[in-house]
Design a protein around this motif. Structure first.
Motif, PDB file in Angstrom:
ATOM      1  N   ASP A 183      -9.159   0.229   8.734  1.00  0.00           N
ATOM      2  CA  ASP A 183      -8.508   0.081   7.435  1.00  0.00           C
ATOM      3  C   ASP A 183      -9.532  -0.198   6.342  1.00  0.00           C
ATOM      4  O   ASP A 183      -9.303   0.127   5.177  1.00  0.00           O
ATOM      5  N   LYS A 281      -6.411 -10.010   3.876  1.00  0.00           N
ATOM      6  CA  LYS A 281      -5.639  -8.819   3.558  1.00  0.00           C
ATOM      7  C   LYS A 281      -5.790  -8.432   2.083  1.00  0.00           C
ATOM      8  O   LYS A 281      -4.861  -7.930   1.459  1.00  0.00           O
ATOM      9  N   LEU A 366      -1.276  -4.247   3.276  1.00  0.00           N
ATOM     10  CA  LEU A 366      -0.701  -4.453   4.591  1.00  0.00           C
ATOM     11  C   LEU A 366      -1.696  -4.037   5.661  1.00  0.00           C
ATOM     12  O   LEU A 366      -2.577  -3.195   5.427  1.00  0.00           O
ATOM     13  N   ASP A 367      -1.562  -4.613   6.864  1.00  0.00           N
ATOM     14  CA  ASP A 367      -2.330  -4.143   8.012  1.00  0.00           C
ATOM     15  C   ASP A 367      -1.891  -2.717   8.305  1.00  0.00           C
ATOM     16  O   ASP A 367      -0.700  -2.407   8.288  1.00  0.00           O
ATOM     17  N   ARG A 368      -2.870  -1.841   8.585  1.00  0.00           N
ATOM     18  CA  ARG A 368      -2.526  -0.447   8.827  1.00  0.00           C
ATOM     19  C   ARG A 368      -3.251   0.085  10.052  1.00  0.00           C
ATOM     20  O   ARG A 368      -4.389  -0.274  10.310  1.00  0.00           O
ATOM     21  N   LYS A 383       1.506   6.601  10.599  1.00  0.00           N
ATOM     22  CA  LYS A 383       0.850   5.421  10.045  1.00  0.00           C
ATOM     23  C   LYS A 383       1.801   4.232  10.135  1.00  0.00           C
ATOM     24  O   LYS A 383       2.933   4.282   9.655  1.00  0.00           O
ATOM     25  N   SER A 385       2.366   0.237   9.202  1.00  0.00           N
ATOM     26  CA  SER A 385       1.918  -0.816   8.287  1.00  0.00           C
ATOM     27  C   SER A 385       2.743  -2.073   8.521  1.00  0.00           C
ATOM     28  O   SER A 385       3.956  -1.996   8.751  1.00  0.00           O
TER      29      SER A 385
END
Length: 424
Positions: A183, A281, A366-368, A383, A385
């Motif tokens: 990311d 983040k 966001l975490d992806r 993907k 998220s």
């Protein structure tokens, strides 16, 4: 957030980055087989174990015509000055210290321009994203050589053998980054080396002019280690992929890779890559903006396309009212801090503005991660998220469009087909 941290305390070269990232892969040997199956003309990748200062890692060799091209360096782009001579400017790894005055045993080599490189890369049938990355890195090097030698980019040419070596290094790194799908990519300040190097153009300072141009806006430093530690290829790959430069971020490291250089120093000659989950983040991007009232819609659209091609994170426009009641356009570009100079150059080149405003902007993200789904219609990327109490999933548009075109149906219908398959 999936974070890739690159420790470039001993500089960087294409083969070192390849080796470091390869050690992060679950099955490195199988990935080397994939690289060799790409069909880069006369090229074979060879993975070897290497130990530097007691640290075990990997060294990657690229064989061209069955031999490692020692007399061609990572700086593969050259001016086409003579029809029947070669400019052997660099040893393959980190030094220009040897002058190669003899003709290469394979004889005279054809010189290729950027247009030829595009054909070579397109023939490899790479994923669309990877092909774009490879050509973007080449353009960075070509532009740097153009500035360094004072000739147009169209006059920059590549030696045939050197071209294959560079295509191999750049393609390998771009494929690996695509597979690892971080990311964010964070890189330490880059050590460039010190002293001088000899090449066909004469004696040059370290970093070489092309490398110095690429690394504008990037934190670099030098110590008493003599030699060229960061090559133009290594610099361009870092400039293209790195999200931000600085100290190692807060992260839970899961894998560590060591990509070894060929030369031996008192310090471990390697690039260290660390892959893990970052807990921060947020990141910082630059917001570059300008107002124009004398450009057509087509011209604004063309400028936006060039900025996206140049690596902008986002480009968008807003209708505005300007002085003397003129309708105008606000052009806004979001980019990495390391891409500031490049983006400014593109904005001034492709728009009529005479001034650009800059605002550092902090993003909350966001975490992806990307998962690859095997479906009856082919491999489809999705993907995922998550963060801040939400979870989202979205199929990659290019994969949906490919299936829709092949089956003669709409995008929404493709989504319904995939939902029926992936939910089982």
């Amino acid at each position: 957030m999936k974070t890739l941290y690159l420790d470039c305390g001993m500089g960087a070269a294409g083969d070192m980055l390849t080796a470091a990232l390869l050690e992060l892969m679950p099955e490195p040997d199988k990935f080397v087989e994939r690289l060799n199956a790409l069909g880069i003309p006369e090229v074979k990748f060879r993975k070897e174990k290497a130990i530097k200062c007691g640290i075990a890692g990997t060294h990657m060799s690229v064989l061209v015509h069955g031999e490692e091209e020692e007399c061609y360096g990572n700086e593969q782009i050259r001016e086409h000055e003579h029809e029947h001579t070669h400019e052997h400017e660099h040893e393959h790894e980190h030094t220009h210290e040897h002058e190669h005055e003899h003709e290469h045993e394979h004889g005279h080599h054809h010189h290729s321009g950027m247009h030829d490189i595009e054909h070579i890369v397109s023939d490899l049938k790479l994923p669309e994203r990877v092909e774009k990355d490879v050509l973007a890195v080449y353009r960075l090097i070509a532009e740097a050589e153009s500035r360094a030698h004072g000739v147009p980019v169209s006059d920059i040419h590549f030696h045939e053998v050197g071209t294959m070596d560079a295509v191999a290094d750049i393609t390998a790194v771009c494929l690996l980054v695509n597979e690892l799908a971080p990311d964010e990519v964070v890189c330490s300040p880059i050590q460039v080396g010190s002293g001088k190097v000899r090449c066909a153009h004469g004696t040059l300072p370290v970093p070489a002019p092309a490398t110095a141009f690429i690394l504008q806006g990037v934190p670099t430093y030098s110590t008493d280690i003599k030699g060229e530690l960061c090559t133009p290829t290594g610099a361009a790959l870092l400039k293209h992929f790195v999200t931000r430069f600085g100290n190692m971020p807060l992260m839970k490291t899961e894998k560590i890779g060591y990509g070894m250089g060929k030369k031996d120093f008192e310090v471990t000659n390697c690039v260290r890559a660390m892959l893990g989950e970052g807990e921060d983040k947020t990141d910082t991007v630059l917001e570059l903006s300008c107002n124009v009232d004398d450009m057509t819609a087509e011209e604004v659209g063309f400028a936006a396309e060039r900025l996206f091609e140049g690596g902008a994170n986002e480009v968008f426009t807003i209708p505005i009212g300007m002085k003397k009641s003129r309708p105008g356009t606000l052009l806004r570009v979001l980019c990495k801090e390391g891409d500031r100079e490049k983006m400014l150059s593109l904005i001034f080149k492709y728009t009529s503005t005479i001034g650009v405003r800059e605002t550092p902007t902090r993003r909350y993200i966001l975490d992806r991660k990307i998962e690859k789904l095997e479906t009856p219609y082919g491999v489809v990327r999705r993907k995922l998220s998550s963060g801040y109490g939400v979870k989202r999933a979205k199929y990659e548009y290019e994969d949906l469009a490919k299936i829709a075109s092949e089956r003669g149906i709409g995008i929404e219908e493709v989504k319904k087909l995939l939902e029926g398959v992936t939910e089982r």
